[in-house]
Design a protein around this motif. Structure first.
Motif, short mmCIF file in Angstrom:
data_model
loop_
_atom_site.label_atom_id
_atom_site.label_comp_id
_atom_site.label_asym_id
_atom_site.label_seq_id
_atom_site.Cartn_x
_atom_site.Cartn_y
_atom_site.Cartn_z
N ASP A 108 -0.89 29.75 17.25
CA ASP A 108 0.55 29.76 17.04
C ASP A 108 0.99 28.64 16.10
O ASP A 108 1.79 28.85 15.20
CB ASP A 108 1.29 29.62 18.39
CG ASP A 108 1.14 30.88 19.21
OD1 ASP A 108 0.90 31.94 18.60
OD2 ASP A 108 1.23 30.79 20.45
N LEU A 160 7.45 31.95 12.66
CA LEU A 160 8.71 31.36 13.11
C LEU A 160 8.58 30.71 14.49
O LEU A 160 9.00 29.60 14.71
CB LEU A 160 9.77 32.47 13.15
CG LEU A 160 11.21 32.07 12.83
CD1 LEU A 160 11.27 31.27 11.54
CD2 LEU A 160 12.08 33.30 12.73
N GLN A 161 7.91 31.44 15.42
CA GLN A 161 7.77 30.90 16.77
C GLN A 161 6.84 29.69 16.79
O GLN A 161 6.95 28.84 17.66
CB GLN A 161 7.25 31.98 17.71
CG GLN A 161 6.20 32.84 17.06
CD GLN A 161 5.69 33.96 17.96
OE1 GLN A 161 5.54 33.76 19.14
NE2 GLN A 161 5.44 35.12 17.39
N GLY A 162 5.92 29.62 15.80
CA GLY A 162 5.00 28.49 15.76
C GLY A 162 5.61 27.23 15.16
O GLY A 162 5.04 26.15 15.26
N ARG A 183 5.87 35.97 12.41
CA ARG A 183 4.84 35.43 13.31
C ARG A 183 4.88 33.91 13.29
O ARG A 183 4.63 33.26 14.31
CB ARG A 183 3.48 35.95 12.84
CG ARG A 183 2.28 35.30 13.46
CD ARG A 183 1.88 36.00 14.75
NE ARG A 183 0.61 35.51 15.26
CZ ARG A 183 0.47 34.43 16.01
NH1 ARG A 183 1.53 33.71 16.31
NH2 ARG A 183 -0.71 34.05 16.45
N GLY A 204 2.69 28.71 12.38
CA GLY A 204 3.82 27.88 11.98
C GLY A 204 3.54 27.17 10.67
O GLY A 204 4.38 27.11 9.78
#
Lengths: 328, 509
Positions: free
Chosen positions: B479, B302-304, B300, B483
């Motif tokens: 998000d 990683l995209q942030g 979760r 991160g």
């Protein structure tokens, strides 16, 4: 021993004053979300410093508990980010002074003529849902009648201001029947969180279908994420009014600077910074000057609000109705 | 008796540790009581909170330790590729910030989580995580790693010669070697986990599904920050101390002294290795239970990561040095306590676990405020409190090894005239390196992940990573918060790994 400590303390203060140089410092106590890099704090600081020849410093944390702990010796000149749930306690502490700001610029949906607290933004408690998955609810009754597999996440009224606003909202709509209303909502309540952030996180992660938040929450998704799928359900019974306030500290060393800041709060300059940083409606800015995204937000026709004395009286009873219905 | 008193005064590091811990735990409580001008009363809500707190803490401790025993046993007698990395990795949940752990658990066990997706695909009714079992599940998730490690240390501390002798005599290892070891380590593990769960709060509320899952700590939070009723907060804090004291006495009575004697510090070889499949089953189950939610958190986050900017890096740097300072202080205090061979050291060693960090923070605030601006000492105070809060873990982890090295080699060192620093360096340090590294790793990672008292003190430019994560969530930036969570978990784990590895260099595990 006591004398040594006093001397040490004196030295400390002297060095602190020396280090600050000649510019005066305005110390503002603010909640974490307000003073943070992603809140309204930094841009408001820059705007005020451009006109005051001073240094504005935020100290963030739980504003009122900290003020009460420090008592008369507080370093604060101004406190910002209080809400109506704590105004009674704050007023009775004797630590705050009345303001001299001109309230005629206010554009709130309710009358406001308080001589101590100046509103700077407002919203209403509301349930937020994903409009691609649910049709929404046009009344509190509709939410209570929703099937039990609609999962709602709310905040605890004992630890969260939005949670407290919710129990007062239910009380305002259902009065003596509040506990029965809670009992109807109970099977749909997925869980109760300590604060707003956890609940909203559960909602955005898809764990909950509906989350208790504010009528202004969709604006964040619309403006910052260009995401139109989040909507606030507007109830015909009305929504509880949620306002954030600033006040001047009675024992401030910089009364003039504090007054200047209190007046600044109601200027268009301050007010126009609010919507896209604190994601709320500005308290003193006509609707046609709101940013795009805010202007189109659906607004409740009825605004419910308990003045501080009534809210203080109802509070324990309202929390107990919530607790006993959800503990079954 | 007189001799003992003199010994305490003479042992300065021990004295300083005792003073610091007492000041932070009881001293801050006294400050709150003085300010409140007495105690408040307890309502029916508080009584049910006390009942719930106790019952969930007892069940969570029993379940955590109950599962930890077979897992530790399996790990102690199986060797496979990646074993030591797995042991380190399995320690990670213990180090997670609460909010990260909640979202990770929900991603697996929640309504829309992996588990229910699997159940749905085979046509089984969805299971709900929310309720008493959810609270226990979350507490086991947090504490199974700690319990496993504490018990595993016990297994690894059984001298290799004993297993060799048992094998050659064809004697049962269980009742002769393992049972006495468990009787020594299990009460301590139960105590520590009971106390951790005693002061749990956000996890219990969220996964407990509502006000039924109200703990004493939540009532303290409400009393301090919402009702400003310091008298009630002080009374509730005292209630926690009483439970801590009772639990500590029970654990002390239940745990007999060591009696295995010394070995030659050889690598253990086991001859009782039947039932390998059974052992691997436990290892796989535990690893899946602990690592899948962790993986979900990382995925979760990683995209942030792309949304992370410089304030996050500054906070990461700040968090790291606070964690390192806190580790140094914590490990020094733990060593001082472990070397101070008194019953009181044990009491001091668990005391911080019984404290409510909010009461500690408030008390410290009341003590410091008249003299310094809290903002100026925010990070220093965080460092010290984090060290004190991690002390019980560090102390429990190194105590058995320090004791064993003194019991087993104390006479030899006396004979050789080794004492003081030389004795510590030559005799004790090499024998406690493994637990010392583990203790330092735990202290560092706990400090990293703890939101703690910084919320009461922080000013501009002083946010630590967990605080930053809350701030981002508070500003709708879920998000970016995920991160930051990714960075937080990775950094905590990296610190933990470095210390834990450092402690295991040249140890054959």
């Amino acid at each position: 021993m006591k004398r040594t400590l006093l001397t040490v303390a004196g030295l400390f203060c002297a060095t602190a004053a020396f280090a600050d140089g000649h510019a005066k410092t305005l110390t503002v106590y603010a909640p974490d979300y307000f003073g943070s890099e992603w809140g309204p704090g930094p841009s408001i600081e820059a705007a005020f410093e451009a006109q005051c020849d001073c240094d504005l410093v935020y100290e963030t944390g739980n504003v009122l508990p900290r003020l009460l702990l420090e008592g008369q010796n507080t370093n604060a000149d101004v406190v910002i980010g209080l809400n109506t749930d704590v105004t009674k306690q704050a007023r009775e502490s004797g630590l705050l002074a009345s303001h001299s700001a001109d309230l005629s610029a206010l554009t709130l949906p309710i009358e406001w003529d308080d001589d101590m607290f100046v509103p700077f933004n407002y919203s209403h408690t509301a349930f937020i849902y994903d409009n691609t998955k649910l049709d929404g609810f046009d009344s509190f009754e509709a939410l209570l009648d929703a099937p039990d597999d609609v999962r709602v996440v709310i905040q605890d009224p004992r630890t969260s201001i939005s949670g407290l606003a919710l129990v007062l909202w239910v009380n305002a709509v259902y009065g003596d029947e509040a506990e029965a209303a809670w009992a109807r909502l109970a099977p749909k309540i997925l869980t109760v969180t300590q604060g707003w952030s956890e609940a909203y996180g559960l909602f955005t992660d898809g764990e909950a279908d509906v989350v208790l938040s504010f009528t202004t929450s969709p604006a964040y998704h619309i403006i910052a994420e260009e995401d139109l799928t989040k909507s606030a359900a507007i109830f015909e019974e009305g929504h509880y009014f949620f306002v954030e306030l600033a006040a001047k500290v009675a024992g401030t060393d910089n009364p003039d600077l504090a007054d200047q800041f209190m007046a600044f709060v109601l200027t268009p300059e301050f007010q126009s910074l609010i919507p896209t940083t604190n994601w709320s409606f500005p308290a003193a800015l006509p609707q046609d000057q709101w940013p795009a995204g805010f202007q189109e937000l659906p607004q409740p026709r009825t605004v419910l609000f308990y003045p501080e004395d009534a809210a203080a009286e109802l509070r324990d009873e309202a929390i107990e109705a919530w607790r006993s219905a959800l503990s079954q | 008796m007189a001799q003992r008193a003199v010994a305490i005064v003479r042992f300065i590091p021990g004295f300083l540790t005792v003073a610091l811990v007492l000041g932070l735990t009881l001293g801050t409580l006294v400050a709150v009581i003085v300010r409140a001008e007495g105690f408040g009363g307890l309502g029916p809500g508080e009584w049910s909170a006390i009942r719930f707190t106790l019952s969930q803490a007892v069940v969570s401790a029993l379940v955590s330790v109950g599962f930890a025993i077979p897992v530790a046993r399996a790990l102690s007698r199986r060797d496979f590729w990646g074993r030591s990395f797995l042991i380190t990795l399995m320690g990670a949940p213990f180090l997670l910030p609460v909010i990260v752990a909640i979202l990770g658990l929900v991603a697996v066990f929640g309504r829309g989580g992996l588990l229910n997706a699997i159940l749905a695909s085979v046509g089984v009714e969805p299971a709900s995580i929310y309720g008493f079992h959810g609270v226990v599940l979350a507490h086991v998730f947090f504490n199974l790693p700690l319990a496993t490690r504490m018990i595993l240390q016990g297994w690894l501390a059984i001298p290799a010669e004993r297993f060799r002798l048992a094998a050659s005599l064809n004697a049962p290892v269980g009742p002769l070697l393992e049972w006495p070891m468990l009787r020594r380590t299990v009460p301590g593990a139960l105590l520590v986990i009971f106390l951790i769960c005693l002061t749990s709060f956000a996890v219990a509320l969220t996964l407990g599904g509502g006000p039924r899952a109200t703990t004493v700590e939540l009532s303290i939070y409400q009393a301090v920050l919402f009702d400003f009723d310091l008298g009630r907060a002080a009374l509730l804090a005292c209630v926690q101390f009483v439970f801590c004291a009772l639990a500590a006495v029970l654990a002390y009575v239940a745990s007999p002294p060591a009696g295995l004697g010394a070995g030659l510090d050889r690598v253990v070889t086991r001859w009782d290795g039947r039932w390998a499949g059974f052992d691997y089953l436990w290892i796989i189950l535990a690893a899946a239970f602990l690592l899948i939610p962790l993986g979900m958190v990382l995925a979760r986050g990683l995209q942030g990561l792309l949304l992370v900017d410089w304030p996050v890096l500054a906070a990461a740097w700040r968090s790291t040095w606070v964690a390192l300072g806190s580790t140094a202080l914590c490990v020094s205090m733990a060593l001082a306590l472990a070397l101070w061979r008194s019953r009181w050291a044990q009491v001091i060693g668990v005391l911080p676990l019984a404290t409510s960090s909010l009461v500690v923070g408030t008390g410290l605030f009341l003590i410091l405020f008249p003299f310094v601006s809290p903002r100026q000492v925010a990070l220093l105070v965080t460092l010290i409190i984090n060290a004190a809060l991690a002390l019980p873990f560090a102390y429990r982890i190194i105590l058995p090894a320090v004791r064993a090295s003194l019991d087993d080699f104390g006479r030899l060192s006396a004979q050789l005239g080794l004492s003081g620093w030389a004795r510590f360096r030559i005799v004790i340090l090499p024998r406690i390196r493994r637990p010392l590294g583990f203790a330092a790793g735990v202290a560092a990672a706990l400090s990293m992940g703890d939101l703690g008292v910084i919320t009461l003190f922080a000013g501009e430019g002083q946010a630590t990573l967990p605080l930053l994560m809350y701030r981002l969530m508070g500003a709708y930036q879920m998000d970016a918060a995920a991160g930051v969570g990714f960075i937080l978990v990775t950094l905590s784990f990296a610190l933990f790994w470095v210390f834990d590895r450092g402690g295991r260099v040249r140890a054959d595990v």
